[in-house]
Design a protein around this motif. Sequence first.
Motif, PDB file in Angstrom:
ATOM      1  N   VAL A  25       0.842  -1.195   0.000  1.00 37.37           N
ATOM      2  CA  VAL A  25       0.000   0.000   0.000  1.00 37.37           C
ATOM      3  C   VAL A  25       0.878   1.247   0.000  1.00 37.37           C
ATOM      4  O   VAL A  25       0.603   2.212  -0.713  1.00 37.37           O
ATOM      5  CB  VAL A  25      -0.949  -0.003   1.219  1.00 37.37           C
ATOM      6  CG1 VAL A  25      -1.722   1.300   1.328  1.00 37.37           C
ATOM      7  CG2 VAL A  25      -1.894  -1.186   1.144  1.00 37.37           C
ATOM      8  N   ASP A  26       1.947   1.213   0.766  1.00 34.18           N
ATOM      9  CA  ASP A  26       2.851   2.372   0.835  1.00 34.18           C
ATOM     10  C   ASP A  26       3.498   2.655  -0.519  1.00 34.18           C
ATOM     11  O   ASP A  26       3.580   3.808  -0.944  1.00 34.18           O
ATOM     12  CB  ASP A  26       3.939   2.151   1.893  1.00 34.18           C
ATOM     13  CG  ASP A  26       3.367   2.125   3.303  1.00 34.18           C
ATOM     14  OD1 ASP A  26       2.270   2.702   3.500  1.00 34.18           O
ATOM     15  OD2 ASP A  26       4.015   1.549   4.193  1.00 34.18           O
ATOM     16  N   HIS A  27       3.952   1.598  -1.197  1.00 35.21           N
ATOM     17  CA  HIS A  27       4.574   1.782  -2.507  1.00 35.21           C
ATOM     18  C   HIS A  27       3.557   2.303  -3.523  1.00 35.21           C
ATOM     19  O   HIS A  27       3.845   3.205  -4.317  1.00 35.21           O
ATOM     20  CB  HIS A  27       5.200   0.475  -2.999  1.00 35.21           C
ATOM     21  CG  HIS A  27       5.859   0.606  -4.337  1.00 35.21           C
ATOM     22  ND1 HIS A  27       5.232   0.243  -5.496  1.00 35.21           N
ATOM     23  CD2 HIS A  27       7.070   1.097  -4.699  1.00 35.21           C
ATOM     24  CE1 HIS A  27       6.020   0.501  -6.519  1.00 35.21           C
ATOM     25  NE2 HIS A  27       7.156   1.015  -6.063  1.00 35.21           N
ATOM     26  N   GLN A  33       1.156   9.324  -5.711  1.00 35.96           N
ATOM     27  CA  GLN A  33       1.448  10.724  -5.388  1.00 35.96           C
ATOM     28  C   GLN A  33       2.518  11.299  -6.307  1.00 35.96           C
ATOM     29  O   GLN A  33       2.422  12.442  -6.740  1.00 35.96           O
ATOM     30  CB  GLN A  33       1.894  10.849  -3.929  1.00 35.96           C
ATOM     31  CG  GLN A  33       0.764  10.641  -2.959  1.00 35.96           C
ATOM     32  CD  GLN A  33       1.230  10.586  -1.512  1.00 35.96           C
ATOM     33  OE1 GLN A  33       2.410  10.362  -1.232  1.00 35.96           O
ATOM     34  NE2 GLN A  33       0.284  10.771  -0.601  1.00 35.96           N
ATOM     35  N   ALA A  34       3.516  10.515  -6.617  1.00 36.23           N
ATOM     36  CA  ALA A  34       4.615  11.002  -7.461  1.00 36.23           C
ATOM     37  C   ALA A  34       4.166  11.193  -8.909  1.00 36.23           C
ATOM     38  O   ALA A  34       4.690  12.071  -9.608  1.00 36.23           O
ATOM     39  CB  ALA A  34       5.789  10.017  -7.401  1.00 36.23           C
ATOM     40  N   HIS A  35       3.217  10.422  -9.368  1.00 33.63           N
ATOM     41  CA  HIS A  35       2.841  10.441 -10.791  1.00 33.63           C
ATOM     42  C   HIS A  35       1.401  10.908 -11.025  1.00 33.63           C
ATOM     43  O   HIS A  35       0.879  10.731 -12.135  1.00 33.63           O
ATOM     44  CB  HIS A  35       3.042   9.048 -11.392  1.00 33.63           C
ATOM     45  CG  HIS A  35       4.467   8.614 -11.369  1.00 33.63           C
ATOM     46  ND1 HIS A  35       5.396   9.080 -12.264  1.00 33.63           N
ATOM     47  CD2 HIS A  35       5.130   7.778 -10.531  1.00 33.63           C
ATOM     48  CE1 HIS A  35       6.571   8.544 -11.995  1.00 33.63           C
ATOM     49  NE2 HIS A  35       6.437   7.748 -10.941  1.00 33.63           N
ATOM     50  N   TYR A  36       0.788  11.512 -10.021  1.00 27.49           N
ATOM     51  CA  TYR A  36      -0.600  11.953 -10.162  1.00 27.49           C
ATOM     52  C   TYR A  36      -0.768  12.900 -11.345  1.00 27.49           C
ATOM     53  O   TYR A  36      -1.664  12.741 -12.165  1.00 27.49           O
ATOM     54  CB  TYR A  36      -1.082  12.627  -8.871  1.00 27.49           C
ATOM     55  CG  TYR A  36      -2.474  13.194  -8.981  1.00 27.49           C
ATOM     56  CD1 TYR A  36      -3.581  12.360  -8.917  1.00 27.49           C
ATOM     57  CD2 TYR A  36      -2.680  14.562  -9.182  1.00 27.49           C
ATOM     58  CE1 TYR A  36      -4.874  12.866  -9.026  1.00 27.49           C
ATOM     59  CE2 TYR A  36      -3.966  15.072  -9.301  1.00 27.49           C
ATOM     60  CZ  TYR A  36      -5.054  14.224  -9.224  1.00 27.49           C
ATOM     61  OH  TYR A  36      -6.310  14.729  -9.348  1.00 27.49           O
ATOM     62  N   ARG A  37       0.090  13.893 -11.447  1.00 26.54           N
ATOM     63  CA  ARG A  37      -0.025  14.877 -12.538  1.00 26.54           C
ATOM     64  C   ARG A  37       0.137  14.229 -13.909  1.00 26.54           C
ATOM     65  O   ARG A  37      -0.578  14.566 -14.843  1.00 26.54           O
ATOM     66  CB  ARG A  37       1.000  15.987 -12.369  1.00 26.54           C
ATOM     67  CG  ARG A  37       0.642  16.957 -11.285  1.00 26.54           C
ATOM     68  CD  ARG A  37       1.067  18.359 -11.720  1.00 26.54           C
ATOM     69  NE  ARG A  37       0.768  19.365 -10.765  1.00 26.54           N
ATOM     70  CZ  ARG A  37      -0.401  19.997 -10.695  1.00 26.54           C
ATOM     71  NH1 ARG A  37      -1.367  19.670 -11.497  1.00 26.54           N
ATOM     72  NH2 ARG A  37      -0.604  20.947  -9.808  1.00 26.54           N
ATOM     73  N   SER A  38       1.085  13.321 -14.037  1.00 22.36           N
ATOM     74  CA  SER A  38       1.269  12.687 -15.345  1.00 22.36           C
ATOM     75  C   SER A  38       0.078  11.786 -15.688  1.00 22.36           C
ATOM     76  O   SER A  38      -0.333  11.717 -16.845  1.00 22.36           O
ATOM     77  CB  SER A  38       2.576  11.896 -15.391  1.00 22.36           C
ATOM     78  OG  SER A  38       2.527  10.772 -14.526  1.00 22.36           O
ATOM     79  N   LEU A  39      -0.498  11.137 -14.684  1.00 21.88           N
ATOM     80  CA  LEU A  39      -1.689  10.319 -14.919  1.00 21.88           C
ATOM     81  C   LEU A  39      -2.880  11.194 -15.296  1.00 21.88           C
ATOM     82  O   LEU A  39      -3.668  10.856 -16.181  1.00 21.88           O
ATOM     83  CB  LEU A  39      -2.022   9.490 -13.671  1.00 21.88           C
ATOM     84  CG  LEU A  39      -1.015   8.394 -13.303  1.00 21.88           C
ATOM     85  CD1 LEU A  39      -1.333   7.823 -11.925  1.00 21.88           C
ATOM     86  CD2 LEU A  39      -0.994   7.310 -14.355  1.00 21.88           C
TER      87      LEU A  39
END
Length: 185
Positions: A25-27, A33-39
């Motif tokens: 879940v953490d990963h 969170q790191a790729h929200y904008r690109s998604l």
Amino acid sequence: MAESAESAESAEKAVPAEVVAGTTVDHLTATYQAHYRSLLGLAALLLDDTASCEDVVQEAFIRVHSARNRVRDREKTLAYLRQTVVNLSRSALRRRILGLKLLSKPMPDMASAEEGAYDQLERDDLIKAMRGLQRRQREVLVLRYFADMTESQVAETLGISLGSVKAYGSRGIAALRVAMEAAQS
């Protein structure tokens, strides 16, 4: 048989816990969170409004989260998220297209029978009022408003001056107004 059961248990112990457990879940949260904008950008390329894009990305996270045990390689978590965004975007577009096809066609703007009768009475009153005008007033109003001619075109057609067209038109409208008010009272 006891040996085969023991060898199966030892084989399970030999497999790293990371592969058996799937993506943690953490990963998954960190990847999201790191790729929200690109998604979100990926969804925006496929869909047309921001709200739908955000919904699709959020739904993708929920679906990958619920199926995180099937993601064996943690490095593929982002790929799973991306593929899920693409699939959900396609589904959203399919639903929209189907919805547009299934929408009932709007009814033509038809007046009710009552409105039609009232319109007919108004037309009859207008025709009677037009017949009560002087010949030149009637000609100017018909050419100007029913034939949609400019004042100069009316003047040329009737062979009168532009000032006469304006005078006949003004007087004709005033006379029509009086006649229509009298007919409605």
